[in-house]
Design a protein around this motif. Structure first.
Motif, PDB file in Angstrom:
ATOM      1  N   VAL A   1       0.850  -1.184   0.000  1.00 34.17           N
ATOM      2  CA  VAL A   1       0.000   0.000   0.000  1.00 34.17           C
ATOM      3  C   VAL A   1       0.889   1.239   0.000  1.00 34.17           C
ATOM      4  CG1 VAL A   1      -1.699   1.328   1.316  1.00 34.17           C
ATOM      5  CG2 VAL A   1      -1.852  -1.170   1.240  1.00 34.17           C
ATOM      6  N   VAL A   2       0.652   2.157  -0.917  1.00 36.03           N
ATOM      7  CA  VAL A   2       1.386   3.422  -0.942  1.00 36.03           C
ATOM      8  C   VAL A   2       0.779   4.347   0.109  1.00 36.03           C
ATOM      9  CG1 VAL A   2       2.034   5.439  -2.301  1.00 36.03           C
ATOM     10  CG2 VAL A   2       1.959   3.186  -3.385  1.00 36.03           C
ATOM     11  N   SER A   3       1.590   4.779   1.071  1.00 39.98           N
ATOM     12  CA  SER A   3       1.086   5.704   2.088  1.00 39.98           C
ATOM     13  C   SER A   3       1.427   7.156   1.768  1.00 39.98           C
ATOM     14  CB  SER A   3       1.640   5.332   3.466  1.00 39.98           C
ATOM     15  OG  SER A   3       3.062   5.371   3.474  1.00 39.98           O
ATOM     16  N   SER A   4       2.502   7.384   1.030  1.00 45.89           N
ATOM     17  CA  SER A   4       2.848   8.753   0.628  1.00 45.89           C
ATOM     18  C   SER A   4       3.802   8.708  -0.550  1.00 45.89           C
ATOM     19  CB  SER A   4       3.481   9.528   1.794  1.00 45.89           C
ATOM     20  OG  SER A   4       4.708   8.933   2.182  1.00 45.89           O
ATOM     21  N   GLY A   5       3.897   9.834  -1.247  1.00 45.73           N
ATOM     22  CA  GLY A   5       4.807   9.932  -2.375  1.00 45.73           C
ATOM     23  C   GLY A   5       5.061  11.389  -2.716  1.00 45.73           C
ATOM     24  N   SER A   6       6.177  11.649  -3.370  1.00 45.16           N
ATOM     25  CA  SER A   6       6.484  13.018  -3.780  1.00 45.16           C
ATOM     26  C   SER A   6       7.408  12.998  -4.982  1.00 45.16           C
ATOM     27  CB  SER A   6       7.142  13.804  -2.633  1.00 45.16           C
ATOM     28  OG  SER A   6       8.424  13.283  -2.340  1.00 45.16           O
ATOM     29  N   ALA A   7       7.381  14.076  -5.745  1.00 41.98           N
ATOM     30  CA  ALA A   7       8.274  14.243  -6.893  1.00 41.98           C
ATOM     31  C   ALA A   7       8.445  15.727  -7.160  1.00 41.98           C
ATOM     32  CB  ALA A   7       7.714  13.542  -8.128  1.00 41.98           C
ATOM     33  N   GLU A   8       9.618  16.088  -7.643  1.00 40.00           N
ATOM     34  CA  GLU A   8       9.883  17.500  -7.946  1.00 40.00           C
ATOM     35  C   GLU A   8      10.856  17.612  -9.098  1.00 40.00           C
ATOM     36  OE1 GLU A   8      11.443  21.627  -5.762  1.00 40.00           O
ATOM     37  OE2 GLU A   8      11.208  19.767  -4.607  1.00 40.00           O
ATOM     38  N   ILE A   9      10.548  18.497 -10.028  1.00 38.91           N
ATOM     39  CA  ILE A   9      11.462  18.836 -11.119  1.00 38.91           C
ATOM     40  C   ILE A   9      12.437  19.888 -10.603  1.00 38.91           C
ATOM     41  CG2 ILE A   9      11.615  19.993 -13.357  1.00 38.91           C
ATOM     42  CD1 ILE A   9       8.957  18.667 -14.092  1.00 38.91           C
ATOM     43  N   THR A  10      13.721  19.581 -10.679  1.00 39.71           N
ATOM     44  CA  THR A  10      14.735  20.525 -10.195  1.00 39.71           C
ATOM     45  C   THR A  10      15.471  21.236 -11.328  1.00 39.71           C
ATOM     46  OG1 THR A  10      16.361  18.723 -10.047  1.00 39.71           O
ATOM     47  CG2 THR A  10      15.089  19.236  -8.058  1.00 39.71           C
ATOM     48  N   HIS A  11      15.341  20.706 -12.555  1.00 42.83           N
ATOM     49  CA  HIS A  11      15.973  21.344 -13.722  1.00 42.83           C
ATOM     50  C   HIS A  11      15.050  21.127 -14.911  1.00 42.83           C
ATOM     51  CE1 HIS A  11      19.024  23.041 -16.258  1.00 42.83           C
ATOM     52  NE2 HIS A  11      19.159  21.930 -16.956  1.00 42.83           N
TER      53      HIS A  11
ATOM     54  N   ALA B   1       2.280  24.723 -19.585  1.00 45.18           N
ATOM     55  CA  ALA B   1       2.291  24.544 -18.141  1.00 45.18           C
ATOM     56  C   ALA B   1       2.736  23.132 -17.803  1.00 45.18           C
ATOM     57  CB  ALA B   1       0.902  24.816 -17.558  1.00 45.18           C
ATOM     58  N   VAL B   2       3.405  22.977 -16.674  1.00 42.14           N
ATOM     59  CA  VAL B   2       3.933  21.675 -16.277  1.00 42.14           C
ATOM     60  C   VAL B   2       3.734  21.498 -14.774  1.00 42.14           C
ATOM     61  CG1 VAL B   2       6.265  22.636 -16.032  1.00 42.14           C
ATOM     62  CG2 VAL B   2       5.969  20.184 -16.301  1.00 42.14           C
ATOM     63  N   LEU B   3       3.349  20.285 -14.386  1.00 45.52           N
ATOM     64  CA  LEU B   3       3.300  19.925 -12.974  1.00 45.52           C
ATOM     65  C   LEU B   3       4.742  19.756 -12.508  1.00 45.52           C
ATOM     66  CD1 LEU B   3       1.441  19.035 -10.544  1.00 45.52           C
ATOM     67  CD2 LEU B   3       1.814  16.687 -11.328  1.00 45.52           C
ATOM     68  N   SER B   4       5.244  20.711 -11.731  1.00 45.05           N
ATOM     69  CA  SER B   4       6.665  20.721 -11.387  1.00 45.05           C
ATOM     70  C   SER B   4       6.955  20.172  -9.991  1.00 45.05           C
ATOM     71  CB  SER B   4       7.218  22.142 -11.496  1.00 45.05           C
ATOM     72  OG  SER B   4       6.506  23.030 -10.639  1.00 45.05           O
ATOM     73  N   ARG B   5       5.921  20.080  -9.152  1.00 46.47           N
ATOM     74  CA  ARG B   5       6.104  19.519  -7.811  1.00 46.47           C
ATOM     75  C   ARG B   5       4.814  18.842  -7.394  1.00 46.47           C
ATOM     76  NH1 ARG B   5       4.727  20.808  -2.786  1.00 46.47           N
ATOM     77  NH2 ARG B   5       3.711  22.702  -3.542  1.00 46.47           N
ATOM     78  N   TRP B   6       4.940  17.681  -6.736  1.00 43.02           N
ATOM     79  CA  TRP B   6       3.773  16.904  -6.309  1.00 43.02           C
ATOM     80  C   TRP B   6       4.114  16.189  -5.019  1.00 43.02           C
ATOM     81  CZ3 TRP B   6       2.852  11.567  -5.743  1.00 43.02           C
ATOM     82  CH2 TRP B   6       1.505  11.172  -5.689  1.00 43.02           C
ATOM     83  N   GLN B   7       3.256  16.346  -4.020  1.00 42.94           N
ATOM     84  CA  GLN B   7       3.471  15.671  -2.739  1.00 42.94           C
ATOM     85  C   GLN B   7       2.124  15.201  -2.224  1.00 42.94           C
ATOM     86  OE1 GLN B   7       5.521  18.035   0.164  1.00 42.94           O
ATOM     87  NE2 GLN B   7       5.798  16.324   1.584  1.00 42.94           N
ATOM     88  N   ALA B   8       2.001  13.909  -1.949  1.00 41.65           N
ATOM     89  CA  ALA B   8       0.701  13.340  -1.597  1.00 41.65           C
ATOM     90  C   ALA B   8       0.802  12.453  -0.368  1.00 41.65           C
ATOM     91  CB  ALA B   8       0.151  12.520  -2.761  1.00 41.65           C
ATOM     92  N   SER B   9      -0.264  12.469   0.429  1.00 43.62           N
ATOM     93  CA  SER B   9      -0.444  11.491   1.500  1.00 43.62           C
ATOM     94  C   SER B   9      -1.792  10.824   1.272  1.00 43.62           C
ATOM     95  CB  SER B   9      -0.387  12.153   2.877  1.00 43.62           C
ATOM     96  OG  SER B   9      -1.419  13.113   3.026  1.00 43.62           O
ATOM     97  N   PHE B  10      -1.812   9.494   1.405  1.00 42.83           N
ATOM     98  CA  PHE B  10      -3.026   8.727   1.135  1.00 42.83           C
ATOM     99  C   PHE B  10      -3.651   8.292   2.455  1.00 42.83           C
ATOM    100  CE2 PHE B  10      -0.342   8.385  -2.587  1.00 42.83           C
ATOM    101  CZ  PHE B  10      -1.229   8.721  -3.597  1.00 42.83           C
ATOM    102  N   ARG B  11      -4.968   8.479   2.557  1.00 43.05           N
ATOM    103  CA  ARG B  11      -5.666   8.239   3.819  1.00 43.05           C
ATOM    104  C   ARG B  11      -6.667   7.102   3.733  1.00 43.05           C
ATOM    105  NH1 ARG B  11      -6.447  14.048   6.741  1.00 43.05           N
ATOM    106  NH2 ARG B  11      -4.348  14.851   6.312  1.00 43.05           N
TER     107      ARG B  11
ATOM    108  N   ARG C   1     -15.409  11.451   2.755  1.00 43.48           N
ATOM    109  CA  ARG C   1     -14.162  10.813   3.188  1.00 43.48           C
ATOM    110  C   ARG C   1     -13.010  11.260   2.305  1.00 43.48           C
ATOM    111  NH1 ARG C   1     -11.517   5.642   2.036  1.00 43.48           N
ATOM    112  NH2 ARG C   1     -13.082   5.341   0.411  1.00 43.48           N
ATOM    113  N   VAL C   2     -11.991  11.858   2.937  1.00 38.41           N
ATOM    114  CA  VAL C   2     -10.791  12.276   2.216  1.00 38.41           C
ATOM    115  C   VAL C   2      -9.915  11.046   1.986  1.00 38.41           C
ATOM    116  CG1 VAL C   2      -8.721  13.702   2.267  1.00 38.41           C
ATOM    117  CG2 VAL C   2     -10.854  14.583   3.215  1.00 38.41           C
ATOM    118  N   VAL C   3      -9.643  10.737   0.724  1.00 35.19           N
ATOM    119  CA  VAL C   3      -8.801   9.581   0.403  1.00 35.19           C
ATOM    120  C   VAL C   3      -7.359   9.993   0.118  1.00 35.19           C
ATOM    121  CG1 VAL C   3     -10.717   8.177  -0.408  1.00 35.19           C
ATOM    122  CG2 VAL C   3      -9.507   9.635  -2.039  1.00 35.19           C
ATOM    123  N   ALA C   4      -7.140  11.253  -0.241  1.00 37.81           N
ATOM    124  CA  ALA C   4      -5.772  11.716  -0.502  1.00 37.81           C
ATOM    125  C   ALA C   4      -5.724  13.237  -0.392  1.00 37.81           C
ATOM    126  CB  ALA C   4      -5.293  11.284  -1.887  1.00 37.81           C
TER     127      ALA C   4
END
Length: 336
Positions: A92-102, A268-278, A323-326
């Motif tokens: 089960v994925v509980s959290s994840g993140s990604a970021e474009i740095t360049h 436009a680009v998704l440059s940063r993403w940080q998630a917590s799954f509930r 119910r918040v799922v993420a």
């Protein structure tokens, strides 16, 4: 060094790829298993061109979803092979993140690009030498240029625990959805508004404004069934794949940035993403996403990154019923 080439872990998604284990302990060479301590790996592949989702793009950029899903699948492979996590345990994925740095490295150049991940995996909650969780941090490079970071945290649940949590969440969502009703969409966006050509890949409806004046909140209906059909592997559990929240966040983010700040989706680009799954997301139940702008300048002008490019910070909540799922924090950058 322990080296693997396709077809492991899952070639249908990853294509031809290469995985190298860089063990921190010598017994790994003999036992093909590791002590329950941090282990290092290197992953490399070609970014896909022929794919229902990745091959259907009007975007000028490679997608954060590919390195994130590659990272998750590599973790699953390592968990079974190296950390002795039983196959009976449900990941089960509980959290994840990604970021474009360049950003330059993420621009599509009209040719096949290679991606590599330098991964460090740390076992968590070790019982009897076997972890009940795994955390991974990765440095991302495209064509040899370091350009991003990513992380994922996995928990490994007994099947009975997974079934119990999922049944409880579904019941809560069904009960609250019965009196809340389904969110109503003004319609569906054009595929190019969310970076695609094929309408089958559009999983987000147009938003309606629900916040008070000066505190805009956008409410997006999500086609959970259509999103679930974008899954990348056969035989997977029938709950919503967690990494598809990257794609849903991207589509919501492009539409919200256009609505709130006038961004042009194709630039436009998704440059940063940080998630917590509930909790677990059920494809058969209504799903919606509420969006608010995060950091705002006092003068009302759009924020800018270090290079002076406009960027909008967003706070996303994905809900089934009440119910918040993420929960997701995301940045959308206008490349101009």
């Amino acid at each position: 060094m322990d080296t693997f080439t396709a077809p492991s872990p899952t070639p249908s998604f990853l294509g031809a790829h290469h995985l190298v284990h860089r063990p921190a302990s010598p017994e790994a060479f003999l036992l093909k298993a590791t002590a329950p301590i941090r282990q290092n790996f290197a992953f490399s592949a070609e970014l896909p061109e022929e794919h229902r989702l990745f091959g259907d793009s009007v975007s000028r950029y490679h997608d954060l979803l590919f390195p994130m899903e590659s990272l998750r699948r590599t973790m699953l492979f390592a968990a079974r092979r190296y950390f002795r996590v039983p196959a009976s345990r449900h990941p089960v994925v509980s959290s994840g993140s990604a970021e474009i740095t360049h950003l330059d490295a993420w621009r599509r150049g009209g040719r096949r690009a290679g991606i590599s991940l330098e991964l460090g995996m740390t076992p968590l909650d070790i019982v009897g030498g076997v972890p009940h969780g795994l955390e991974c941090e990765a440095a991302v490079s495209i064509d040899g240029e370091r350009c991003g970071i990513a992380s994922v945290r996995l928990a490994f649940l007994a099947q009975s625990v997974y079934d119990s949590h999922r049944a409880l969440g579904r019941r809560q969502s069904e009960e609250s959805a019965a009196w809340l009703g389904d969110p109503v969409s003004p319609g569906m966006p054009l595929p190019e508004q969310v970076g695609h050509r094929d309408s089958r890949n559009v999983v987000v409806g147009l938003p309606e404004r629900t916040g008070a004046e000066g505190d805009d909140e956008l409410l997006f209906p999500i086609d959970a069934k259509a999103a679930a059909e974008l899954r990348f592997e056969a035989g997977a559990p029938d709950d919503m794949p967690p990494m598809l929240f990257v794609e849903m966040s991207r589509q919501v983010g492009l539409l919200a940035a256009a609505e709130l700040r006038g961004f042009v989706p194709s630039y436009a680009v998704l440059s940063r993403w940080q998630a917590s799954f509930r909790g677990f997301t059920e494809p058969g139940l209504p799903l919606h996403c509420s969006v608010r702008e995060g950091v705002r300048r006092k003068d009302g002008k759009v924020c800018r990154d270090a290079a002076g490019r406009p960027v909008v910070e967003l706070r996303l909540s994905f809900l089934q019923g009440s119910r918040v799922v993420a929960r997701v924090s995301a940045s959308v950058l206008q490349d101009c």
